[in-house]
Every structure is written in C-alpha cells, then in structure tokens.
Design a protein around this motif. Structure first.
Motif, PDB file in Angstrom:
ATOM      1  N   ASP A 136     -11.033  -4.338  -2.066  1.00  0.00           N
ATOM      2  CA  ASP A 136     -10.112  -3.955  -0.987  1.00  0.00           C
ATOM      3  C   ASP A 136     -10.429  -2.525  -0.566  1.00  0.00           C
ATOM      4  O   ASP A 136     -10.127  -1.570  -1.288  1.00  0.00           O
ATOM      5  N   TYR A 161       0.867  -1.177   0.000  1.00  0.00           N
ATOM      6  CA  TYR A 161       0.000   0.000   0.000  1.00  0.00           C
ATOM      7  C   TYR A 161       0.905   1.228   0.000  1.00  0.00           C
ATOM      8  O   TYR A 161       1.687   1.435   0.931  1.00  0.00           O
ATOM      9  N   HIS A 188      -9.026  -0.722   1.512  1.00  0.00           N
ATOM     10  CA  HIS A 188      -7.865  -0.009   2.030  1.00  0.00           C
ATOM     11  C   HIS A 188      -7.129   0.793   0.967  1.00  0.00           C
ATOM     12  O   HIS A 188      -6.134   1.458   1.266  1.00  0.00           O
ATOM     13  N   CYS A 189      -7.606   0.722  -0.282  1.00  0.00           N
ATOM     14  CA  CYS A 189      -6.973   1.493  -1.347  1.00  0.00           C
ATOM     15  C   CYS A 189      -8.014   1.886  -2.385  1.00  0.00           C
ATOM     16  O   CYS A 189      -9.076   1.273  -2.496  1.00  0.00           O
TER      17      CYS A 189
END
Length: 203
Positions: free
Chosen positions: A191, A148, A193-194
């Motif tokens: 996802d 990330y 988270h991104c």
C-alpha cells in the motif's frame, strides 16, 4: 432541556442522524427532524410520498439506549408491524407521537456503509498530540476497513485495519495506544499510501 446529560444525549443523537437526511431510514421512510423532549428525544419520520405521506414522532427515552443504537431501533420499528398501547400514543404539532420501549426492541444491524460512517465520523475531529488525525479510509470489503491516520507529532501515514463490528466504538477509543504496540505493526509493502500497517482486526 435543563439537565446537562439530556443535552449531551440530544446533541449526540442529532449529530448521528444527520447522515440520514441523504438516505432513507427504511424503505419509504425519511428523517424529517430530531426534536428535544423532557428526558427523551423525538425522531420525526415521514412515511410515504412527500405529499400523501404522514409524519410520526418516535419518542425514545434517553436513559434506555445509547445514541449509537437509535438508527437500528428505528429500522426495526419501521420495517415491521408494531402494536402500541394507548398510553404510548399522543400528539404534538399535528403529528402522532409514539413512545418506544427500546428494551423490548431488537435493533436491526447496521449495514457495512453505515458502520463505516460511524467509525469515520468518530475519528473525523482533528486530533491532538496524543490522538491521530484521520486523513483517509478505504473499504476493503468483507467488513474490513483500512483507516489512514497520522500522528500530529510524527511524519508519515499509518494504515490501520479494523473489522466493522459492534465493538468498533470501544476500539476507536483505544486506537491511539493500540497503533503504538509493536506486535500489531508491520511495514507497508503493498500500500503506497502509508508507511506502516497496523492490524487491529482481532481486537
């Protein structure tokens, strides 16, 4: 250590081997230190129990191997029986010094956790306007790692999928330009988270 290239190599090996202070280099063998020598680095390895074991200094010439390969060389040497000529054995500070010839040793491959550490460490320095910050990572298994990263000049995280291979170091060097190439990008749908996923698994 007068030669600047020797200094840089020595510093790189020292940084690389810090991780092994927390885990054995090989079964029954622990890192005790990294020492400078003319044109070489000496790795102090303690074999056996703390009280009854013995510490050896393995000398590796700087001009024969890149720092990245040193843990694999040591794993190979420590895992098997090795024969050394008398010219390769000496003594320093009460320890036996063994001069290795890396060109004659096949490095034992790094385990997945060690490969992950190499990648994460390479990206862990703060970035600049052209290089992304590493803000997280996830081991997905099967030698697949999701990094990330975030560009300092742009909002939102980017998930970058890479395979852990021998070419990982070169891939990391080209990461800033590769994440900008549209053919590798897709929206992050699974996802949270991104905002964007970049698939570099075939690089």
């Amino acid at each position: 250590m007068i030669d600047s290239e020797d200094r840089e190599q020595q510093a790189a090996v020292s940084r690389l081997l810090l991780y092994y202070l927390n885990s054995p280099l090989a079964e029954g063998c622990r890192l005790r230190g990294v020492l400078p020598a003319p044109g070489a680095v000496r790795i102090a390895v303690h074999a056996g129990d703390d009280e009854d074991g013995t510490t050896f200094l393995y000398e590796i010439p700087h001009d024969t191997v890149a720092p990245y390969y040193i843990p694999g060389l040591l794993r190979t040497v420590l895992a098997g029986t090795q024969l050394y000529g008398s010219s390769d054995i000496s003594e320093a500070m009460g320890m036996t010094v063994i001069r290795l010839h890396p060109e004659e040793i096949t490095p034992d491959p790094e385990a997945e956790y060690g490969q992950t550490l190499t990648v994460v460490r390479a990206l862990s320095d703060p970035g600049d306007e052209e290089n992304p910050f590493l803000i997280g990572f996830l081991m997905l298994g099967d030698s697949l790692l999701r990094l990330y990263v975030q560009r300092p000049d742009r909002p939102g995280a980017i998930g970058v999928d890479v395979r852990l291979t021998d070419t990982t170091t070169a891939l990391i060097a080209s990461l800033p330009s590769l994440i900008e190439e549209a053919q590798h990008q897709r929206p992050s749908l699974d996802d949270p988270h991104c905002d964007l996923l970049v698939d570099l698994t075939n690089q």
